[in-house]
Design an enzyme around this catalytic site. Structure first.
Site, PDB file in Angstrom:
ATOM      1  N   ARG A  69       0.820  -1.150  -0.005  1.00 23.65           N
ATOM      2  CA  ARG A  69       0.016   0.015  -0.010  1.00 23.65           C
ATOM      3  C   ARG A  69       0.932   1.098   0.010  1.00 23.65           C
ATOM      4  NH1 ARG A  69      -2.600   4.076   0.367  1.00 23.65           N
ATOM      5  NH2 ARG A  69      -5.008   4.236   1.172  1.00 23.65           N
ATOM      6  N   GLU A  77     -11.232   5.188  -5.439  1.00 23.12           N
ATOM      7  CA  GLU A  77     -11.431   3.845  -5.632  1.00 23.12           C
ATOM      8  C   GLU A  77     -12.029   3.234  -6.773  1.00 23.12           C
ATOM      9  OE1 GLU A  77     -10.860   1.957  -2.980  1.00 23.12           O
ATOM     10  OE2 GLU A  77     -10.757   3.378  -1.476  1.00 23.12           O
ATOM     11  N   ARG A 121      -1.003  -5.102   4.908  1.00 17.70           N
ATOM     12  CA  ARG A 121      -0.345  -4.795   3.642  1.00 17.70           C
ATOM     13  C   ARG A 121       0.759  -3.921   4.133  1.00 17.70           C
ATOM     14  NH1 ARG A 121      -5.308  -1.544   0.803  1.00 17.70           N
ATOM     15  NH2 ARG A 121      -5.012  -0.421   2.874  1.00 17.70           N
TER      16      ARG A 121
END
Length: 186
Positions: A69, A77, A121
Site C-alpha cells: 500500500r 477507489e 499490507r
C-alpha cells in the site's frame, strides 16, 4: 435350548461419536485450507523487488505475493467491494500501471515508521530511480496526500507540496469539472 437374541443395533448408533468427530475434523481442515490462500512474506526489507501487477492506484502486488500500500497517499477507489468507481480512480490505476511498466516492473521500496496497515499490507514508498510513485500520483492530481498517518515529516512535506501544486494547477481531482460536480450534490 433357547437362543437369546440381542436387539439389533444400527451401525450408525454404534459409530455416531466417531462420525461426529471425523466430520468436525474435516470441517476444521477445510477452514484452515481455505483461509490459507496465497500469502506474501511476513517481513519485507528495503530493496528492489519485481512487481506482479497494480491492484489499483495506491496498491501493488509483488511477485512474492506481498501486497504494498503506497504510504501517505490515497487514490480514488476502483476495486473496493460494494463501492462505486470514483472519479479519477481509473486514471490513477492507469498511472500506476504505466509507472510500473516504465520501471520494467522492478521497483525499490523504502519504509518509514509503520511497516503494515490494519489489512496486513506493507506500507512503502515506491521508487523507480529517483522518482517516487507516491509523490507523482499526488503531483498529477490523482491522489490525496494523507498526512494523518505515521510516517516521516520530510515525506509529509513533499506530499503536501505536490498536492498544493496539483491543486493550484487544477489537475485531476482538483480540476474544475470535479469541483462543479461536487457543488451540484444535494
Amino acid at each position: 435350548m433357547s437362543t437369546v437374541s440381542r436387539p439389533h443395533r444400527r451401525y450408525w448408533h454404534e459409530h455416531r461419536g466417531a462420525a461426529f468427530w471425523f466430520g468436525l475434523l474435516l470441517l476444521m481442515l477445510w477452514r484452515a485450507y481455505s483461509a490459507s490462500g496465497p500469502r506474501g512474506p511476513e517481513r519485507l526489507d528495503e530493496g528492489v523487488y519485481d512487481v506482479r501487477r497494480a491492484v489499483d492506484g495506491d496498491t501493488i502486488l509483488l511477485a512474492s505475493g506481498a501486497r504494498i500500500r503506497l504510504q501517505g497517499v490515497n487514490t480514488p477507489e476502483t476495486v473496493k467491494p460494494n463501492h462505486p468507481i470514483e472519479a479519477w480512480g481509473p486514471e490513477a490505476s492507469q498511472f500506476t500501471k504505466d509507472f510500473l511498466a516504465k520501471a520494467g516492473h522492478r521497483v525499490r521500496l523504502t519504509f518509514s515508521l509503520e511497516r503494515k496497515d490494519r489489512y496486513d499490507r506493507f506500507l512503502a514508498f515506491v521508487w523507480s530511480g529517483d522518482v517516487m510513485l507516491n509523490e507523482e500520483l499526488v503531483r498529477a492530481g490523482l491522489a490525496y496526500a494523507r498526512r494523518d498517518y505515521r510516517y516521516s515529516s520530510a515525506m509529509k512535506r513533499r506530499f503536501t507540496q505536490a498536492q498544493d501544486d496539483a491543486h493550484r494547477a487544477g489537475r485531476g481531482i482538483w480540476s474544475k469539472d470535479v469541483a462543479i460536480a461536487a457543488n451540484d450534490l444535494p
